[in-house]
Design a protein around this motif. Structure first.
Motif, short mmCIF file in Angstrom:
data_model
loop_
_atom_site.label_atom_id
_atom_site.label_comp_id
_atom_site.label_asym_id
_atom_site.label_seq_id
_atom_site.Cartn_x
_atom_site.Cartn_y
_atom_site.Cartn_z
N MET A 1 24.00 44.02 40.04
CA MET A 1 24.22 42.51 39.90
C MET A 1 24.97 41.84 40.71
O MET A 1 26.22 42.16 40.79
CB MET A 1 24.08 42.15 38.52
N PRO A 2 24.41 40.72 41.35
CA PRO A 2 25.35 39.98 42.26
C PRO A 2 26.25 39.25 41.43
O PRO A 2 26.06 38.89 40.13
CB PRO A 2 24.45 39.07 42.99
N SER A 3 27.35 38.88 42.00
CA SER A 3 28.22 37.71 41.17
C SER A 3 28.94 37.00 42.25
O SER A 3 28.99 37.12 43.41
CB SER A 3 29.15 38.60 40.61
N PHE A 4 29.74 35.78 41.66
CA PHE A 4 30.37 35.00 42.51
C PHE A 4 31.74 34.63 41.73
O PHE A 4 31.62 34.92 40.71
CB PHE A 4 29.59 33.83 43.12
N HIS A 5 32.55 33.87 42.28
CA HIS A 5 33.61 33.27 41.73
C HIS A 5 33.58 31.76 41.69
O HIS A 5 33.54 30.97 42.56
CB HIS A 5 34.99 33.74 42.40
N ASN A 6 33.90 31.39 40.37
CA ASN A 6 34.16 29.85 40.07
C ASN A 6 35.59 29.73 39.81
O ASN A 6 36.11 30.17 38.84
CB ASN A 6 33.43 29.35 38.82
N GLY A 7 36.29 29.52 41.01
CA GLY A 7 37.94 29.57 40.91
C GLY A 7 38.18 31.02 40.93
O GLY A 7 37.81 31.92 41.68
N ALA A 8 38.86 31.47 39.97
CA ALA A 8 39.37 32.72 39.59
C ALA A 8 38.54 33.47 38.70
O ALA A 8 38.71 34.74 38.62
CB ALA A 8 40.86 32.63 38.99
N VAL A 9 37.39 32.79 38.08
CA VAL A 9 36.53 33.49 37.15
C VAL A 9 35.43 34.21 37.82
O VAL A 9 34.62 33.39 38.51
CB VAL A 9 36.01 32.49 35.88
N GLU A 10 34.99 35.47 37.92
CA GLU A 10 33.88 36.10 38.26
C GLU A 10 32.65 35.89 37.31
O GLU A 10 32.93 36.20 36.06
CB GLU A 10 34.39 37.61 38.61
N ILE A 11 31.66 35.59 37.78
CA ILE A 11 30.44 35.28 37.10
C ILE A 11 29.12 36.11 37.63
O ILE A 11 29.06 35.93 38.74
CB ILE A 11 30.16 33.63 37.05
N ALA A 12 28.75 36.89 36.93
CA ALA A 12 27.44 37.68 37.23
C ALA A 12 26.31 37.25 36.93
O ALA A 12 26.19 36.40 35.98
CB ALA A 12 27.46 39.03 36.56
N TYR A 13 25.26 37.41 37.81
CA TYR A 13 23.78 36.27 37.54
C TYR A 13 23.01 37.42 38.23
O TYR A 13 23.26 38.37 38.93
CB TYR A 13 24.18 35.09 38.36
N LEU A 14 21.67 36.71 37.99
CA LEU A 14 20.58 37.42 38.51
C LEU A 14 19.70 36.21 39.14
O LEU A 14 19.81 35.14 38.81
CB LEU A 14 19.53 38.29 37.74
#
Length: 250
Positions: free
Chosen positions: A1-14
């Motif tokens: 699954m792809p993910s990105f960072h909002n600040g220091a928080v990694e968020i997984a998404y589809l």
């Protein structure tokens, strides 16, 4: 699954499909898969011509686990949704949230209406305003050494679900304590985006859908027959009502 960072928080998404984007925000102790993939929301919305984006909220699924309740304020969790839209270069989308996800969608509708074509509040009615439902009893159940140590019936339900999904129970306890912020009646009356409120007729957690609908100008209410808080998620009446609503909103 792809993910990105909002600040220091990694968020997984589809991110699947093509067409008008819709962002799906799951409920407490759930995940994008449990709330949206397994009940076929993603596939059915794709069939209806939508680009479907769903995230794992912080503390849930494959996203970062945090243990400070302040990091789970509704505004913080809503910021993750908007940051995901920014990451994917989506200026505006329909947003559907279930339960806690509905609270998050409500915050976005109130504070960033320019980012929303419409808001769908699933599994949340007047509890958005008045509270109720799971609370400290659930947080304590999640922190208990084992399910056998939990006597509170609601706490046992959530603890068993968290064990079943192999969730990080301490992160969920922090989320439960940090995400209890409520919307005022006055703020509900200031929501201007098209809104659909969808709640099961036997849901004892969400609060009244019609009472919340009366506070939000132009809101539509969809009653999901004979469904409680857990079983309404994948109901065919809910899905058909959402697809109809999306076809009619401006």
């Amino acid at each position: 699954m792809p993910s990105f960072h909002n600040g220091a928080v990694e968020i997984a998404y589809l991110d699947e499909g093509e067409g008008d984007p819709i962002v799906l925000v799951h409920g407490f102790a759930s995940s994008k898969n449990v709330n949206w993939v397994y009940p076929t929301w993603v596939s059915e919305l794709r069939k209806d011509g939508h680009r479907v984006i769903a995230l794992d909220n912080r503390g849930h699924g494959d996203s970062a686990k945090l243990y400070d309740p302040a990091q789970y304020a509704i505004a913080e969790m809503a910021a993750d949704v908007l940051a995901l839209m920014d990451h994917l270069e989506i200026p505006r989308a329909d947003v559907m949230g279930y339960s806690l996800g509905g609270r998050i969608a409500g915050h976005i509708a109130l504070t960033s209406p320019q980012r929303m074509r419409s808001a769908i509040f699933g599994g949340i009615g007047m509890a958005m305003i008045e509270g109720g439902g799971p609370g400290e009893n659930v947080a304590l159940a999640l922190e208990a050494p084992s399910l056998d140590d939990v006597t509170d019936p609601v706490g046992r339900t959530f603890r068993a679900f968290a064990d079943q999904t192999r969730s990080d129970r301490l992160a969920l306890a922090a989320c439960m304590r940090g995400s209890r912020g409520l919307m005022s009646r006055e703020d509900a009356g200031r929501i201007t985006v098209p809104v659909l409120i969808a709640v099961g007729t036997t849901d004892e957690v969400a609060g009244s859908a019609s009472a919340l609908g009366a506070l939000i100008p132009g809101a539509e209410v969809l009653e999901i027959p004979n469904r409680d808080h857990m079983r309404a998620v994948g109901d065919k009446v809910y899905k058909a009502g959402v697809i109809d609503f999306l076809s009619r909103r401006a």
